[in-house]
Design an enzyme around this catalytic site. Structure first.
Site, PDB file in Angstrom:
ATOM      1  N   HIS A  30       0.803  -1.228   0.000  1.00 28.70           N
ATOM      2  CA  HIS A  30       0.000   0.000   0.000  1.00 28.70           C
ATOM      3  C   HIS A  30       0.840   1.285   0.000  1.00 28.70           C
ATOM      4  O   HIS A  30       0.287   2.370  -0.167  1.00 28.70           O
ATOM      5  CB  HIS A  30      -0.998  -0.004   1.170  1.00 28.70           C
ATOM      6  CG  HIS A  30      -2.334   0.541   0.802  1.00 28.70           C
ATOM      7  ND1 HIS A  30      -3.474   0.348   1.554  1.00 28.70           N
ATOM      8  CD2 HIS A  30      -2.736   1.320  -0.247  1.00 28.70           C
ATOM      9  CE1 HIS A  30      -4.499   0.962   0.981  1.00 28.70           C
ATOM     10  NE2 HIS A  30      -4.075   1.563  -0.113  1.00 28.70           N
ATOM     11  N   ASP A  41      -9.828  -0.512   4.029  1.00 28.30           N
ATOM     12  CA  ASP A  41      -8.629  -1.116   4.622  1.00 28.30           C
ATOM     13  C   ASP A  41      -8.935  -1.563   6.053  1.00 28.30           C
ATOM     14  O   ASP A  41      -9.769  -0.960   6.739  1.00 28.30           O
ATOM     15  CB  ASP A  41      -7.525  -0.025   4.661  1.00 28.30           C
ATOM     16  CG  ASP A  41      -6.107  -0.563   4.689  1.00 28.30           C
ATOM     17  OD1 ASP A  41      -5.855  -1.515   5.444  1.00 28.30           O
ATOM     18  OD2 ASP A  41      -5.256  -0.008   3.971  1.00 28.30           O
ATOM     19  N   HIS A  92      -6.575  -1.268   8.116  1.00 28.89           N
ATOM     20  CA  HIS A  92      -5.672  -0.335   8.805  1.00 28.89           C
ATOM     21  C   HIS A  92      -5.842   1.073   8.253  1.00 28.89           C
ATOM     22  O   HIS A  92      -6.277   1.259   7.111  1.00 28.89           O
ATOM     23  CB  HIS A  92      -4.216  -0.774   8.590  1.00 28.89           C
ATOM     24  CG  HIS A  92      -3.985  -2.237   8.809  1.00 28.89           C
ATOM     25  ND1 HIS A  92      -4.122  -3.180   7.815  1.00 28.89           N
ATOM     26  CD2 HIS A  92      -3.655  -2.914   9.929  1.00 28.89           C
ATOM     27  CE1 HIS A  92      -3.869  -4.382   8.304  1.00 28.89           C
ATOM     28  NE2 HIS A  92      -3.587  -4.267   9.592  1.00 28.89           N
ATOM     29  N   ASP A 146      -3.281   3.271   7.895  1.00 26.77           N
ATOM     30  CA  ASP A 146      -2.084   3.623   7.114  1.00 26.77           C
ATOM     31  C   ASP A 146      -1.760   5.111   7.205  1.00 26.77           C
ATOM     32  O   ASP A 146      -1.314   5.727   6.242  1.00 26.77           O
ATOM     33  CB  ASP A 146      -2.260   3.217   5.631  1.00 26.77           C
ATOM     34  CG  ASP A 146      -2.419   1.713   5.451  1.00 26.77           C
ATOM     35  OD1 ASP A 146      -2.167   0.960   6.410  1.00 26.77           O
ATOM     36  OD2 ASP A 146      -2.800   1.288   4.350  1.00 26.77           O
ATOM     37  N   HIS A 196       4.371   1.180   4.257  1.00 26.44           N
ATOM     38  CA  HIS A 196       2.991   0.900   3.826  1.00 26.44           C
ATOM     39  C   HIS A 196       1.969   1.260   4.918  1.00 26.44           C
ATOM     40  O   HIS A 196       0.776   1.313   4.640  1.00 26.44           O
ATOM     41  CB  HIS A 196       2.815  -0.554   3.315  1.00 26.44           C
ATOM     42  CG  HIS A 196       2.703  -1.602   4.392  1.00 26.44           C
ATOM     43  ND1 HIS A 196       2.070  -2.816   4.198  1.00 26.44           N
ATOM     44  CD2 HIS A 196       3.160  -1.617   5.666  1.00 26.44           C
ATOM     45  CE1 HIS A 196       2.135  -3.530   5.303  1.00 26.44           C
ATOM     46  NE2 HIS A 196       2.789  -2.841   6.208  1.00 26.44           N
ATOM     47  N   ASP A 226      -7.437  -1.893  -0.160  1.00 22.25           N
ATOM     48  CA  ASP A 226      -6.484  -2.861   0.374  1.00 22.25           C
ATOM     49  C   ASP A 226      -7.247  -4.170   0.583  1.00 22.25           C
ATOM     50  O   ASP A 226      -8.270  -4.191   1.293  1.00 22.25           O
ATOM     51  CB  ASP A 226      -5.936  -2.324   1.705  1.00 22.25           C
ATOM     52  CG  ASP A 226      -4.793  -3.172   2.260  1.00 22.25           C
ATOM     53  OD1 ASP A 226      -4.840  -4.407   2.127  1.00 22.25           O
ATOM     54  OD2 ASP A 226      -3.884  -2.580   2.861  1.00 22.25           O
ATOM     55  N   ASP A 281      -6.800  -6.501   2.406  1.00 25.52           N
ATOM     56  CA  ASP A 281      -6.931  -6.942   3.801  1.00 25.52           C
ATOM     57  C   ASP A 281      -8.158  -6.335   4.492  1.00 25.52           C
ATOM     58  O   ASP A 281      -8.456  -6.674   5.645  1.00 25.52           O
ATOM     59  CB  ASP A 281      -5.640  -6.740   4.602  1.00 25.52           C
ATOM     60  CG  ASP A 281      -5.351  -5.296   5.018  1.00 25.52           C
ATOM     61  OD1 ASP A 281      -6.267  -4.458   5.040  1.00 25.52           O
ATOM     62  OD2 ASP A 281      -4.174  -5.016   5.342  1.00 25.52           O
ATOM     63  N   GLU A 298      -1.937  -5.149  -1.891  1.00 31.15           N
ATOM     64  CA  GLU A 298      -1.645  -6.079  -0.785  1.00 31.15           C
ATOM     65  C   GLU A 298      -2.113  -7.523  -0.999  1.00 31.15           C
ATOM     66  O   GLU A 298      -2.185  -8.298  -0.058  1.00 31.15           O
ATOM     67  CB  GLU A 298      -2.173  -5.542   0.559  1.00 31.15           C
ATOM     68  CG  GLU A 298      -1.545  -4.209   0.986  1.00 31.15           C
ATOM     69  CD  GLU A 298      -0.127  -4.300   1.577  1.00 31.15           C
ATOM     70  OE1 GLU A 298       0.388  -5.435   1.707  1.00 31.15           O
ATOM     71  OE2 GLU A 298       0.446  -3.240   1.886  1.00 31.15           O
TER      72      GLU A 298
HETATM   73 MN   LIG Z   1      -3.374  -0.621   3.614  1.00 27.78          MN
END
Ligand SMILES: [Mn+2]
Length: 324
Positions: free
Chosen positions: A115, A143, A145, A147, A160, A249, A251, A294
């Site tokens: 990312h 996401d 997260h 980030d 990232h 992302d 994830d 990712e």
């Molecule tokens: Mn990310």
């Protein structure tokens, strides 16, 4: 069978022109393999799906870029960042690639990569849209997260986990070789940034999100309101008069659906919720750029293909595929 994208776009001269950038880069984190994602996504037939099923005219240089010539021999940690010169040089190149497509009025699809590459993609889109339309872009960041660590708040040093702090101007650098190339024309407003699906936020990041008043919908919010209401709120916050860059992302999806990713977090989106987010952004007609990042095909054996399939599905939905 799908119908081609129809109608006018407020922000693109044609709804059918797509620029594709394949970024085989993993230097924003420490696990090998995420650089192989573009090849895996392309081998799954993505271009055929874009051209034949979704009727896009795809402009692609045919290469998965590794930017090997841009990686310096020596790249020691700096301000707690790991491989800062490499990530800076690669994202600068990505920024220019994305800018070229966006300045030509193409919708830009970037395949990551980790990312950190969003420093390149979003800065490229932001600059092109400022020049072409005199407008700021909005960013929808999907996401697990946020980030948004600064180099100083990051515990891992992996870049990232920092792209949003660079893109919003929260992290600045005077050092040309370490992100000093990022200028005002590349930046986005924290007021036009919306997060969806967050569930693993560092302490320092929570403080930043609160302090800056950033719009963020966590998995808790999705559980409470349902994904339909969340998308109404997220897109309502952005408004209908702003071009949208979607940075997805993989994830964000629950590991049940997308296990082959570097930092999986349980309790995430179902595949349908992920597709639905992408469909809702597509329905606005305001999408001008999309990142899918990712996917790491090397981390799982059976899960790798499933994760690649999920990635392709998100991309198709964001680019106008519909169930009916
Ligand atoms: Mn990310």
């Amino acid at each position: 069978m799908t119908l081609p994208p129809t109608g006018e776009s407020k922000f693109l001269p044609s709804r059918n022109e797509l620029g594709l950038v394949a970024v085989g880069f993993s230097g924003g984190q420490t696990k090998a393999g995420v650089d192989a994602a573009p090849t895996a996504l392309l081998e799954a037939g993505l271009i055929h799906q874009l051209q034949n099923d979704l009727n896009y005219n795809v402009t692609f240089d045919g290469q998965v870029h590794t930017y090997a010539d841009l990686i310096p021999a020596s790249d020691p940690p700096h301000r707690n960042m790991l491989r800062p010169k490499s990530v800076s040089a690669v994202t600068r190149a990505v920024s220019s690639q994305v800018y070229t497509h966006a300045a030509a009025g193409r919708l830009v699809l970037t395949l990551g990569g980790d990312h950190s590459i969003a420093i390149g993609t979003i800065s490229g889109t932001a600059r092109a849209v400022r020049e072409r339309l005199g407008q700021e872009i909005a960013v929808v960041w999907v996401d697990a997260h946020a980030d948004i660590n600064t180099p100083e708040t990051s515990e891992s040093g992996n870049i990232h986990g920092m792209p949003v702090s660079f893109l919003t101007g929260m992290t600045r650098s005077e050092d040309e070789e370490r992100f000093g190339w990022l200028g005002e024309e590349h930046l986005i407003s924290a007021r036009k940034l919306v997060y969806i699906a967050l569930r693993d936020i560092d302490r320092g990041e929570k403080e930043i999100l609160r302090r800056e008043g950033i719009k963020a919908f966590s998995m808790h919010d999705i559980d409470r309101h349902g994904i339909g209401k969340i998308m109404d709120m997220a897109l309502g916050w952005i408004g209908s008069d702003t071009p949208i860059h979607l940075s997805f992302d993989v994830d964000a999806l629950d590991p049940m659906w997308a296990p082959s990713t570097g930092t999986p977090v349980r309790g995430g989106l179902t595949l349908r919720e992920g597709d639905f987010i992408a469909e809702c952004v597509a329905e606005t007609g305001n999408l001008i750029a999309l990142d899918l990042v990712e996917v790491n095909p090397s981390l799982e054996v059976t899960g790798a293909q499933e994760t690649v399939r999920a990635g392709c599905s998100i991309i198709r939905c964001a680019l106008g595929d519909t169930l009916l």
